[in-house]
Design a protein around this motif. Structure first.
Motif, PDB file in Angstrom:
ATOM      1  N   THR A   1       8.799   2.327  -2.643  1.00  0.00           N
ATOM      2  CA  THR A   1       9.494   2.581  -3.908  1.00  0.00           C
ATOM      3  C   THR A   1      10.982   2.870  -3.718  1.00  0.00           C
ATOM      4  O   THR A   1      11.824   2.324  -4.446  1.00  0.00           O
ATOM      5  CB  THR A   1       8.810   3.748  -4.662  1.00  0.00           C
ATOM      6  OG1 THR A   1       7.479   3.340  -4.987  1.00  0.00           O
ATOM      7  CG2 THR A   1       9.549   4.112  -5.934  1.00  0.00           C
TER       8      THR A   1
ATOM      9  N   ASN B   1       2.892  -8.559   6.440  1.00  0.00           N
ATOM     10  CA  ASN B   1       1.811  -7.854   5.746  1.00  0.00           C
ATOM     11  C   ASN B   1       0.839  -8.874   5.162  1.00  0.00           C
ATOM     12  O   ASN B   1       1.247  -9.765   4.423  1.00  0.00           O
ATOM     13  CB  ASN B   1       2.413  -6.982   4.623  1.00  0.00           C
ATOM     14  CG  ASN B   1       1.368  -6.411   3.689  1.00  0.00           C
ATOM     15  OD1 ASN B   1       1.261  -6.815   2.533  1.00  0.00           O
ATOM     16  ND2 ASN B   1       0.587  -5.483   4.159  1.00  0.00           N
TER      17      ASN B   1
ATOM     18  N   GLU C   1      -2.222   5.492   3.267  1.00  0.00           N
ATOM     19  CA  GLU C   1      -1.418   5.362   2.049  1.00  0.00           C
ATOM     20  C   GLU C   1      -2.052   6.100   0.875  1.00  0.00           C
ATOM     21  O   GLU C   1      -3.159   5.766   0.440  1.00  0.00           O
ATOM     22  CB  GLU C   1      -1.258   3.877   1.704  1.00  0.00           C
ATOM     23  CG  GLU C   1      -0.293   3.631   0.571  1.00  0.00           C
ATOM     24  CD  GLU C   1      -0.398   2.210   0.044  1.00  0.00           C
ATOM     25  OE1 GLU C   1       0.532   1.435   0.238  1.00  0.00           O
ATOM     26  OE2 GLU C   1      -1.443   1.882  -0.561  1.00  0.00           O
TER      27      GLU C   1
ATOM     28  N   GLY D   1       5.320  -3.681   2.995  1.00  0.00           N
ATOM     29  CA  GLY D   1       5.220  -5.005   2.391  1.00  0.00           C
ATOM     30  C   GLY D   1       5.186  -4.877   0.875  1.00  0.00           C
ATOM     31  O   GLY D   1       4.519  -3.984   0.351  1.00  0.00           O
TER      32      GLY D   1
ATOM     33  N   GLN E   1       5.861   4.964   6.094  1.00  0.00           N
ATOM     34  CA  GLN E   1       6.103   3.658   5.457  1.00  0.00           C
ATOM     35  C   GLN E   1       6.556   3.933   4.031  1.00  0.00           C
ATOM     36  O   GLN E   1       5.934   4.725   3.326  1.00  0.00           O
ATOM     37  CB  GLN E   1       4.831   2.806   5.459  1.00  0.00           C
ATOM     38  CG  GLN E   1       4.958   1.567   4.568  1.00  0.00           C
ATOM     39  CD  GLN E   1       3.887   0.529   4.831  1.00  0.00           C
ATOM     40  OE1 GLN E   1       3.843  -0.047   5.910  1.00  0.00           O
ATOM     41  NE2 GLN E   1       3.022   0.276   3.857  1.00  0.00           N
TER      42      GLN E   1
ATOM     43  N   GLY F   1       4.680   8.318  -1.682  1.00  0.00           N
ATOM     44  CA  GLY F   1       5.351   9.535  -2.131  1.00  0.00           C
ATOM     45  C   GLY F   1       6.410  10.044  -1.173  1.00  0.00           C
ATOM     46  O   GLY F   1       6.735  11.232  -1.201  1.00  0.00           O
TER      47      GLY F   1
HETATM   48  C1  LIG Z   1       6.581  -3.144  -5.830  1.00  0.00           C
HETATM   49  C2  LIG Z   1       5.589  -2.851  -4.753  1.00  0.00           C
HETATM   50  C3  LIG Z   1       4.792  -3.888  -4.244  1.00  0.00           C
HETATM   51  C4  LIG Z   1       3.897  -3.629  -3.191  1.00  0.00           C
HETATM   52  N1  LIG Z   1       3.164  -4.671  -2.665  1.00  0.00           N
HETATM   53  C5  LIG Z   1       2.399  -4.453  -1.565  1.00  0.00           C
HETATM   54  C6  LIG Z   1       1.790  -5.542  -0.882  1.00  0.00           C
HETATM   55  O1  LIG Z   1       1.953  -6.711  -1.240  1.00  0.00           O
HETATM   56  N2  LIG Z   1       1.026  -5.262   0.208  1.00  0.00           N
HETATM   57  C7  LIG Z   1       0.845  -3.969   0.659  1.00  0.00           C
HETATM   58  O2  LIG Z   1       0.124  -3.755   1.660  1.00  0.00           O
HETATM   59  N3  LIG Z   1       1.425  -2.913   0.030  1.00  0.00           N
HETATM   60  C8  LIG Z   1       2.214  -3.132  -1.036  1.00  0.00           C
HETATM   61  N4  LIG Z   1       2.893  -2.074  -1.608  1.00  0.00           N
HETATM   62  C9  LIG Z   1       2.810  -0.731  -0.982  1.00  0.00           C
HETATM   63  C10 LIG Z   1       3.977  -0.523   0.018  1.00  0.00           C
HETATM   64  O3  LIG Z   1       3.858  -1.397   1.123  1.00  0.00           O
HETATM   65  C11 LIG Z   1       4.036   0.938   0.543  1.00  0.00           C
HETATM   66  O4  LIG Z   1       2.898   1.268   1.302  1.00  0.00           O
HETATM   67  C12 LIG Z   1       4.186   1.933  -0.590  1.00  0.00           C
HETATM   68  O5  LIG Z   1       5.178   1.500  -1.480  1.00  0.00           O
HETATM   69  C13 LIG Z   1       4.551   3.311  -0.045  1.00  0.00           C
HETATM   70  O6  LIG Z   1       4.576   4.273  -1.064  1.00  0.00           O
HETATM   71  P1  LIG Z   1       5.870   4.581  -1.996  1.00  0.00           P
HETATM   72  O7  LIG Z   1       5.880   3.465  -2.999  1.00  0.00           O
HETATM   73  O8  LIG Z   1       5.569   5.889  -2.594  1.00  0.00           O
HETATM   74  O9  LIG Z   1       7.074   4.570  -1.105  1.00  0.00           O
HETATM   75  C14 LIG Z   1       3.773  -2.314  -2.666  1.00  0.00           C
HETATM   76  C15 LIG Z   1       4.575  -1.272  -3.196  1.00  0.00           C
HETATM   77  C16 LIG Z   1       5.483  -1.534  -4.218  1.00  0.00           C
HETATM   78  C17 LIG Z   1       6.333  -0.400  -4.730  1.00  0.00           C
END
Ligand SMILES: Cc1cc2nc3c(=O)[nH]c(=O)nc-3n(C[C@H](O)[C@H](O)[C@H](O)COP(=O)(O)O)c2cc1C
Length: 310
Positions: A190, A67, A135, A17, A187, A168
């Motif tokens: 990025t 989410n 996470e 999400g 999950q 990551g």
């Molecule tokens: C731009 C952005 C906004 C996000 N917003 C939410 C959110 O609204 N709710 C949530 O549970 N996680 C949020 N996340 C976390 C993502 O759901 C996910 O768990 C995370 O991006 C995974 O790690 P990564 O960025 O290294 O791929 C967000 C991540 C990004 C990059």
């Protein structure tokens, strides 16, 4: 068991999400591309969510989820719409979803809280959750302190339900590492910012492609709301204010509407450009289908290489 068996998807991957980004349309695109698409609710109310769910249903017959950020003032409203619209999967962040879980479970909804510490997973397990998303702090958006490497095995040891790794993960080496830690899938967030379908401003995408490994920073630690963003004018000003122990009001004046400024207006200097540490690995805008397929094929290939080495 791999995550795709639990969710009925082609790939063992969840599109995380992302507030103001993961609309019904984007979630449907990710579901159609073989992953589990997730609609992020951020600060939306129930009516907006209902419209986005209906839009996703028009665009896909594959499973998708919602989410819920528990700190949202509309959390009760969102939780009710999730029930009424018979959403198949819910992920929750930033709190304890315990009070919503019995009704969701009764409706056959799969519930997967996002956790940043093992102790929270242990506490939530008794509500009957289906899986946890562990996470790490490498991820974009709201983060905890523990790294994916340290967190995932400790969550796995703490609970008796499957665990999905997040934070990551952007290529097959990192997916294979998640499996090695004991996760059933991943999950990601990025790596999807650099996708054709992602509805962020072109400037946001360009900023992600330009980013190096060390170009992110965590703001908001001093107020108990840490958020990983790209280093820019906004984050520098914010960190300066935090150092000077500015008031909450002063801090909020810098971030107010910051994500919208970056996502919709493309102001990547004064906006909040949320992104994880893997931004430095992204060099090309690709369709989401290609991102998921390369991630999973790369993970399988890496596991085979490792098996051949022992
Ligand atoms: C731009 C952005 C906004 C996000 N917003 C939410 C959110 O609204 N709710 C949530 O549970 N996680 C949020 N996340 C976390 C993502 O759901 C996910 O768990 C995370 O991006 C995974 O790690 P990564 O960025 O290294 O791929 C967000 C991540 C990004 C990059």
């Amino acid at each position: 068991m791999r995550l795709n068996e639990l969710l009925g998807t082609e790939f063992p991957i969840i599109q995380g999400g992302m507030a103001n980004i993961a609309t019904g349309e984007f979630a449907a695109a990710c579901s159609n591309a073989g992953a589990l698409g997730m609609i992020a609710t951020g600060g939306w109310d129930g009516d907006r969510l209902r419209r986005e769910i209906r839009r996703a249903k028009e665009l896909t017959d594959k499973p998708f989820g919602v989410n819920l950020m528990l700190m949202s003032p509309y959390a009760d409203d969102i939780a009710r719409v999730i029930l009424e619209e018979r959403v198949r999967v819910v992920t929750t962040g930033a709190g304890n979803p315990g009070k919503y879980i019995p009704a969701w479970k009764e409706a056959g909804i799969k519930v997967m809280p996002v956790v940043a510490v093992a102790v929270l997973a242990r506490r939530l397990e008794r509500y009957g959750v289906d899986a946890f998303i562990a996470e790490g702090t490498e991820s974009g958006g709201h983060v905890g302190e523990m790294t994916t490497m340290a967190l995932v095995p400790q969550v796995i040891d703490a609970v008796n339900v499957p665990v999905i790794a997040a934070g990551g993960i952007a290529d097959g080496r990192q997916l294979a590492a998640a499996y090695a830690l004991g996760a059933i899938g991943a999950q990601v967030g990025t790596c999807l910012l650099a996708s054709v379908e992602c509805p962020i401003h072109e400037n946001y995408k360009r900023a992600i492609l330009k980013a190096k490994d060390s170009d992110t920073v965590v703001t908001g630690r001093s107020i108990g709301g840490p958020v990983r963003v790209l280093k820019n004018k906004m984050s520098r000003t914010y960190l300066e204010l935090e150092k000077r122990r500015a008031t909450l009001e002063e801090l909020e004046s810098v971030t107010l509407g910051g994500l919208r400024r970056a996502v919709l207006e493309g102001d990547v200097e004064n906006g909040s450009v949320m992104t994880g540490q893997v931004a430095g690995m992204l060099h090309e805008i690709k369709p989401v289908r290609q991102i998921f397929a390369e991630l999973v094929a790369g993970g399988d290939a890496r596991i085979k290489e490792l098996a051949a080495q022992v």
